[in-house]
Design a protein around this motif. Structure first.
Motif, mmCIF file in Angstrom:
data_model
loop_
_atom_site.group_PDB
_atom_site.id
_atom_site.type_symbol
_atom_site.label_atom_id
_atom_site.label_comp_id
_atom_site.label_asym_id
_atom_site.label_seq_id
_atom_site.Cartn_x
_atom_site.Cartn_y
_atom_site.Cartn_z
ATOM 1 N N ASP A 170 39.982 41.166 41.919
ATOM 2 C CA ASP A 170 39.838 40.374 43.140
ATOM 3 C C ASP A 170 38.364 40.008 43.357
ATOM 4 O O ASP A 170 37.528 40.199 42.473
ATOM 5 C CB ASP A 170 40.411 41.119 44.345
ATOM 6 C CG ASP A 170 39.702 42.457 44.602
ATOM 7 O OD1 ASP A 170 38.625 42.703 44.010
ATOM 8 O OD2 ASP A 170 40.222 43.245 45.410
ATOM 9 N N ARG A 174 35.830 41.085 40.464
ATOM 10 C CA ARG A 174 35.762 39.984 39.507
ATOM 11 C C ARG A 174 34.332 39.566 39.166
ATOM 12 O O ARG A 174 34.043 39.246 38.020
ATOM 13 C CB ARG A 174 36.562 38.785 40.052
ATOM 14 C CG ARG A 174 36.705 37.603 39.107
ATOM 15 C CD ARG A 174 37.940 37.712 38.229
ATOM 16 N NE ARG A 174 39.173 37.603 38.935
ATOM 17 C CZ ARG A 174 39.774 36.467 39.299
ATOM 18 N NH1 ARG A 174 39.213 35.317 39.027
ATOM 19 N NH2 ARG A 174 40.920 36.481 39.919
ATOM 20 N N THR A 263 44.708 35.870 41.324
ATOM 21 C CA THR A 263 43.994 37.132 41.535
ATOM 22 C C THR A 263 44.967 38.278 41.279
ATOM 23 O O THR A 263 46.188 38.082 41.315
ATOM 24 C CB THR A 263 43.473 37.266 42.984
ATOM 25 O OG1 THR A 263 44.598 37.137 43.884
ATOM 26 C CG2 THR A 263 42.457 36.183 43.309
#
Length: 420
Positions: A170, A174, A263
């Motif tokens: 997420d 990320r 995601t």
């Protein structure tokens, strides 16, 4: 003057083939209807910016494959290349998320358009059934959608598909992975366009299907090694829920979907009997998409399953769907009086829910009976002047050839009982 043909890379669905496509659509949608998903239908075209922002400006879909047009009023529109952005736009516009019943569960079916090099299983116009669950972050929702797709495929008799599963992290974890991936990719021998993609969205490079690129990605860092604790726990629960339901899946740490909005949970359904175009469907969680297109934060998850690809998968497994004939009863009148009487009987049968056709055009009995056979009807209703004088029609079993007189006022009940 030459006749027109369908545009390159497209196809027409015509009987009897179209019956299989309809059956597949119904089968893919059936588990969704049983799980509280309501039907939504969106326009075939949208504002270009919806897809540029939602799907991602660096994706092949937006940069190379989208059909765009300028209206007489100067608006820039695009034929929809995928369904999620349109469905989320429609839900936001209708304020469905404010009705107090989250998640908003929607399913859809329709045609989508991408300018691609046509090949078997990859067309410029294709059909999908999709589902979106909008407004709730819950691993059970991710697992539910994967389970529903698994049920849909199995209801068709398919067994040769596999479910690939991964987590894309997420906004918390990320960025660190993105930086590590960029460092790795910058050291590879890549063309200029791919190098530009490294700076815009490096995950898209992982989705590059070219063999010369894939060969260099063997040592690429894996997202699973960079997940934060929250994403690890979330993914573990999705896996646990699927396993408890007996849904087999394969962890694929290199799985990246070709759209920017995904995601956390991402998944793909592949069928090994389809060659290069092995994906029959896929989806995942897209918690930031609503904000990308101007809406509030609405964590969501969804999938799209290809109707065309599913039909090809059925063919690869040698599965023929048991599609009922379009026509159950075929009426053959002999003479003008019988034509009027049987036309009324046909109308009564249709009102009773019995699929019935009629020998139009005043053809002879031989020609009409050939049409009855071609229609696939189980029974033929044949009547001439003598039959009508006796108040009956002849009911003929098209398979056995057996024939019996049936009173005119008993035809509907008789056929109801015969057809079950």
């Amino acid at each position: 003057m030459s006749t027109f043909t369908a545009p390159k890379g497209t196809y027409d669905l015509i009987p009897p083939t179209s019956a299989a496509f309809l059956a597949v659509r119904d089968a893919l949608a059936a588990p969704l209807r049983a799980a509280g998903y309501g039907y939504v239908e969106t326009p075939g075209f949208e504002d270009v910016e919806l897809f540029a922002r939602g799907v991602g400006e660096s994706t092949d879909i937006v940069t190379k494959e989208m059909y765009t047009l300028t209206t007489k009023g100067g608006s820039e529109l695009a034929l929809r290349p995928e369904g999620t952005a349109s469905v989320l736009r429609a839900a936001l516009e209708a304020n469905l998320h404010k009705a107090g019943n989250l998640p908003v569960k929607l399913w859809y079916s329709g045609s989508y358009y991408r300018y691609e090099r046509p090949q078997k299983g990859r067309y410029r116009h294709f059909s999908q059934v999709g589902a979106e669950a909008i407004g709730t972050e819950d691993p059970a929702l991710d697992a539910e959608l994967i389970l529903l797709a698994d049920q849909a495929y199995r209801s068709l008799g398919l067994t040769g598909f596999r479910i690939l599963l991964n987590s894309l992290g997420d906004r918390e974890c990320r960025p660190a992975y993105r930086a590590a991936l960029q460092d790795f990719l910058r050291g590879l021998d890549l063309d200029e366009e791919t190098r530009r993609r490294i700076e815009i969205n490096p995950l898209r490079v992982l989705d590059d299907k070219r063999a010369e690129v894939q060969a260099q990605l063997a040592g690429a860092p894996l997202l699973r090694d960079h997940l934060c604790e929250a994403c690890r726990a979330y993914h573990a629960e999705v896996r646990e829920l699927l396993t408890a339901q007996g849904v087999a899946f394969e962890d694929d740490p290199r799985l990246v979907r070709g759209l920017d909005y995904y995601t956390r949970t991402t998944f793909e359904f592949v069928h090994d009997g389809l060659g290069a175009q092995s994906a029959v469907g896929g989806g995942g969680r897209y918690d930031g998409l609503s904000e990308m297109i101007g809406g509030p934060a609405l964590p969501s998850v969804g999938w799209a399953l290809g109707v065309d690809r599913t039909v090809l998968a059925l063919e690869a497994e040698g599965i023929t769907l048991d599609v009922p004939p379009v026509t159950s009863v075929y009426a053959v009148p002999l003479g003008e009086e019988a034509r009027k009487v049987l036309f009324a009987v046909v109308a009564d049968l249709r009102r009773a829910g019995i699929a019935t056709d009629f020998a139009y055009g005043g053809r002879g009995v031989k020609s009409a009976m050939k049409s009855a056979h071609r229609s696939g009807a189980w029974f033929a209703l044949v009547a001439g002047g003598r039959d009508l004088a006796d108040g009956v029609v002849q009911l003929k079993n098209m398979e056995s050839g057996e024939q019996e007189p049936v009173a005119l006022d008993a035809v509907v009940d008789k056929l109801r009982s015969r057809l079950g």
